[in-house]
Design a protein around this motif. Structure first.
Motif, PDB file in Angstrom:
ATOM      1  N   GLY A   1      12.510   0.777  21.137  1.00 27.90           N
ATOM      2  CA  GLY A   1      11.112   0.549  21.467  1.00 27.90           C
ATOM      3  C   GLY A   1      10.364  -0.173  20.372  1.00 27.90           C
ATOM      4  N   LEU A   2       9.135  -0.591  20.697  1.00 28.94           N
ATOM      5  CA  LEU A   2       8.312  -1.368  19.789  1.00 28.94           C
ATOM      6  C   LEU A   2       7.183  -0.555  19.171  1.00 28.94           C
ATOM      7  CD1 LEU A   2       8.026  -4.627  21.940  1.00 28.94           C
ATOM      8  CD2 LEU A   2       9.640  -4.152  20.094  1.00 28.94           C
ATOM      9  N   ASP A   3       7.144   0.738  19.441  1.00 33.11           N
ATOM     10  CA  ASP A   3       6.018   1.559  18.976  1.00 33.11           C
ATOM     11  C   ASP A   3       5.836   1.495  17.470  1.00 33.11           C
ATOM     12  OD1 ASP A   3       5.554   2.264  21.553  1.00 33.11           O
ATOM     13  OD2 ASP A   3       6.343   4.298  21.409  1.00 33.11           O
ATOM     14  N   ASN A   4       6.925   1.643  16.718  1.00 31.50           N
ATOM     15  CA  ASN A   4       6.806   1.665  15.260  1.00 31.50           C
ATOM     16  C   ASN A   4       6.279   0.355  14.700  1.00 31.50           C
ATOM     17  OD1 ASN A   4       7.543   4.287  14.766  1.00 31.50           O
ATOM     18  ND2 ASN A   4       9.614   3.831  14.108  1.00 31.50           N
ATOM     19  N   VAL A   5       6.827  -0.771  15.167  1.00 34.62           N
ATOM     20  CA  VAL A   5       6.394  -2.055  14.612  1.00 34.62           C
ATOM     21  C   VAL A   5       4.971  -2.372  15.041  1.00 34.62           C
ATOM     22  CG1 VAL A   5       7.263  -3.579  16.454  1.00 34.62           C
ATOM     23  CG2 VAL A   5       7.211  -4.385  14.066  1.00 34.62           C
TER      24      VAL A   5
ATOM     25  N   LEU B   1       5.353   6.937   8.718  1.00 33.56           N
ATOM     26  CA  LEU B   1       5.804   6.352   9.988  1.00 33.56           C
ATOM     27  C   LEU B   1       7.304   6.503  10.185  1.00 33.56           C
ATOM     28  CD1 LEU B   1       4.961   4.680  12.506  1.00 33.56           C
ATOM     29  CD2 LEU B   1       5.449   2.618  11.148  1.00 33.56           C
ATOM     30  N   LYS B   2       8.076   6.404   9.099  1.00 33.90           N
ATOM     31  CA  LYS B   2       9.540   6.458   9.146  1.00 33.90           C
ATOM     32  C   LYS B   2      10.135   5.366  10.050  1.00 33.90           C
ATOM     33  CE  LYS B   2       9.985  11.367   8.046  1.00 33.90           C
ATOM     34  NZ  LYS B   2       8.570  11.530   7.655  1.00 33.90           N
ATOM     35  N   PRO B   3       9.792   4.123   9.790  1.00 28.30           N
ATOM     36  CA  PRO B   3      10.349   3.025  10.583  1.00 28.30           C
ATOM     37  C   PRO B   3      11.776   2.708  10.137  1.00 28.30           C
ATOM     38  CG  PRO B   3       8.993   2.154   8.829  1.00 28.30           C
ATOM     39  CD  PRO B   3       8.916   3.654   8.721  1.00 28.30           C
TER      40      PRO B   3
ATOM     41  N   GLY C   1       7.389  -6.434   9.470  1.00 25.96           N
ATOM     42  CA  GLY C   1       6.000  -6.275   9.055  1.00 25.96           C
ATOM     43  C   GLY C   1       5.712  -6.985   7.743  1.00 25.96           C
ATOM     44  N   MET C   2       6.642  -6.887   6.797  1.00 22.34           N
ATOM     45  CA  MET C   2       6.498  -7.551   5.502  1.00 22.34           C
ATOM     46  C   MET C   2       6.398  -9.062   5.678  1.00 22.34           C
ATOM     47  SD  MET C   2       9.113  -7.470   2.232  1.00 22.34           S
ATOM     48  CE  MET C   2       9.204  -5.674   2.203  1.00 22.34           C
TER      49      MET C   2
ATOM     50  N   ASN D   1       9.472  -8.914  18.676  1.00 24.73           N
ATOM     51  CA  ASN D   1       8.952  -9.265  20.002  1.00 24.73           C
ATOM     52  C   ASN D   1       7.522  -8.788  20.243  1.00 24.73           C
ATOM     53  OD1 ASN D   1       9.338 -10.658  22.415  1.00 24.73           O
ATOM     54  ND2 ASN D   1       9.936  -8.801  23.522  1.00 24.73           N
ATOM     55  N   ILE D   2       6.724  -8.741  19.187  1.00 24.38           N
ATOM     56  CA  ILE D   2       5.299  -8.454  19.361  1.00 24.38           C
ATOM     57  C   ILE D   2       4.472  -9.717  19.141  1.00 24.38           C
ATOM     58  CG2 ILE D   2       5.560  -6.035  18.725  1.00 24.38           C
ATOM     59  CD1 ILE D   2       4.312  -6.764  15.996  1.00 24.38           C
ATOM     60  N   ILE D   3       5.145 -10.852  18.967  1.00 19.98           N
ATOM     61  CA  ILE D   3       4.423 -12.110  18.808  1.00 19.98           C
ATOM     62  C   ILE D   3       4.242 -12.788  20.164  1.00 19.98           C
ATOM     63  CG2 ILE D   3       5.220 -12.477  16.447  1.00 19.98           C
ATOM     64  CD1 ILE D   3       7.289 -14.465  17.541  1.00 19.98           C
ATOM     65  N   THR D   4       3.223 -13.625  20.254  1.00 14.42           N
ATOM     66  CA  THR D   4       3.059 -14.516  21.400  1.00 14.42           C
ATOM     67  C   THR D   4       3.225 -15.931  20.861  1.00 14.42           C
ATOM     68  OG1 THR D   4       1.529 -13.002  22.501  1.00 14.42           O
ATOM     69  CG2 THR D   4       1.538 -15.290  23.250  1.00 14.42           C
ATOM     70  N   PRO D   5       4.415 -16.499  20.998  1.00 13.53           N
ATOM     71  CA  PRO D   5       4.702 -17.790  20.368  1.00 13.53           C
ATOM     72  C   PRO D   5       4.138 -18.965  21.160  1.00 13.53           C
ATOM     73  CG  PRO D   5       6.603 -17.053  21.602  1.00 13.53           C
ATOM     74  CD  PRO D   5       5.570 -15.961  21.728  1.00 13.53           C
TER      75      PRO D   5
END
Length: 441
Positions: free
Chosen positions: A28-32, A116-118, A126-127, A154-158
């Motif tokens: 999932g994408l929750d952490n990022v 968060l413990k990612p 993120g960095m 996959n949280i970007i809109t390219p």
């Protein structure tokens, strides 16, 4: 905290895929999403190109970045894994993220990371986004880590997405059919965002077509826009004739020497063509969003290695004997490597080979030639496949060789036996290539 301490901390605190495999993945994408929200959503502060696929996504990402750099744009590049230094993953105009920037990021956000413990990969994403935003890049090329739909990138809109190809790799995570793997890769297609597929494949094309229709996204097949004819390696480049769909021919020199790069070039050029369209993401309808000249394209393609620092893709380490390394590590990757090997003249072939545990060797070993001398080794990571076991697996296919503790011992043995007219190829795992002393720092 020093850079070394920061990296040791990240490795010690967070699950790392290249060390332990699929167990490091946080579904999932929750952490990022939470991490980037905490950082101020830096991924929304610069333009991006998203690059996925089974093979070729790293090379394609570097080629795109090289051309954009040549066109004068401040270009971020995020790729994984690294070969020698963690900072290779995060570059601007080819320069790796400075060590002190990495250490500062960890110190500044250590408390949030511990709460968060990612995963290790989530933190590096993120960095990278944070660094690119703070450095005000014009555009960043973002390579997918694994899959696509649930990948942390996959949280970007390219501006445009590129999917190079679909092949057998990580089927334990992505699915046991090519269609299931394609479904995961197609997850990077965003509503209204054009998507390029480098190669047409009848088995997986419907997956991409359905997703593109669902998203209202233009779907382009790069190999239908451009076809490539290989003229072979000359000097420090591979000469290629490209024919566009309108029949026009033009010649390019590609700084990446593997013949398999011909499968990537059409997708790269199609992405660049879309970026340079009049009015594409531009305030002026009659003006291209990105000014990319033919000279920029030719320069970027020819000088990609020096512009972006790419290593390990059909890289010639020395001559007499010829020593080549390539990070091909799955069935389609090894197939490409063996196709490139057909273009090399040699008297005797020496193969230095090492793999990690989670590869389906039954699909891979049959691609290796019988007329070769083998040197089996293993990378120094927990995921490494024991070299003795690897030798036994190859033995069942009639391929024999000696066993060594690491790649440098294996290469030293090959060099001791090889004659000047021979060829030594090092391949099988990114992590084996990464440990070559000849690769440099």
């Amino acid at each position: 905290m020093t850079y070394s301490e920061a990296i040791d901390y990240l490795y010690a605190q967070l699950p790392v895929f290249h060390r332990i495999g699929a167990k490091a993945i946080k579904p999932g994408l929750d952490n990022v999403i939470k991490l980037c929200a905490y950082l101020g959503n830096p991924q929304q502060q610069f333009k991006t190109i998203h690059v996925g696929g089974t093979n070729g996504k790293g090379s394609s990402s570097h080629l795109l970045a090289a051309v954009l750099q040549s066109a004068g744009y401040k270009t971020g590049l995020y790729t994984s894994p690294h070969l020698k230094s963690f900072t290779e993953r995060i570059r601007i105009n080819g320069s790796p993220m400075p060590d002190d920037e990495v250490a500062e990021f960890v110190v500044r956000h250590k408390a949030f990371i511990e709460d968060l413990k990612p995963s290790f990969f989530e933190v590096t994403v993120g960095m990278a986004f944070d660094y690119f935003a703070r450095q005000n890049v014009d555009i960043a090329v973002i390579e997918v880590g694994l899959g696509g739909r649930l990948d942390s990138t996959n949280i970007i809109t390219p501006l445009v997405s590129l999917i190079t190809n679909i092949g057998w790799d990580h089927s334990d995570v992505l699915g046991e059919t090519l269609q299931k793997i394609a479904f995961e890769k197609a997850g990077i297609i965003k509503p209204g965002v054009p998507v390029v597929i480098s190669e047409f494949d009848a088995e997986t094309y419907p997956v991409f077509s359905d997703r593109a229709v669902e998203c209202g996204s233009e779907l382009i097949v790069g190999s239908e826009w451009y076809s490539a004819t290989d003229l072979g390696v000359e000097g420090e480049g591979r000469k290629i004739v490209l024919t566009s769909k309108n029949g026009a021919d033009f010649r390019v020199t590609l700084g990446l020497l593997g013949s398999y790069q011909l499968k990537n070039i059409a997708g790269v050029l199609a992405v660049l063509k879309i970026l340079a369209r009049p009015g594409f993401y531009s305030d002026r309808p009659d003006s291209p969003a990105f000014w990319i000249s033919e000279t920029d394209v030719l320069t970027g393609l020819a000088h990609v290695v020096t512009l972006t620092g790419l290593q390990g893709r059909w890289q010639i380490l020395q001559h007499n004997p010829t020593v080549i390394c390539d990070t091909g590590h799955n069935e389609p990757g090894i197939r490409n490597v063996m196709e490139s090997l057909q273009t090399v003249a040699y008297a005797q072939l020496h193969l230095v080979v090492g793999f990690v545990k989670d590869k389906d060797l039954s699909k891979v070993i049959r691609l290796f030639p019988k007329q070769a001398r083998y040197y089996f080794c293993e990378p120094t990571i927990p995921r490494a496949l024991d070299a003795e076991i690897l030798a036994e697996e190859f033995h069942t296919y009639g391929l024999e060789g000696d066993v060594f503790n690491d790649v440098n011992q294996a290469l030293e043995a090959a060099l001791a036996l090889a004659k000047p007219e021979d060829c030594i190829l090092v391949t099988g795992s990114t992590y084996v290539v990464a440990e070559l002393n000849q690769l440099g720092a």
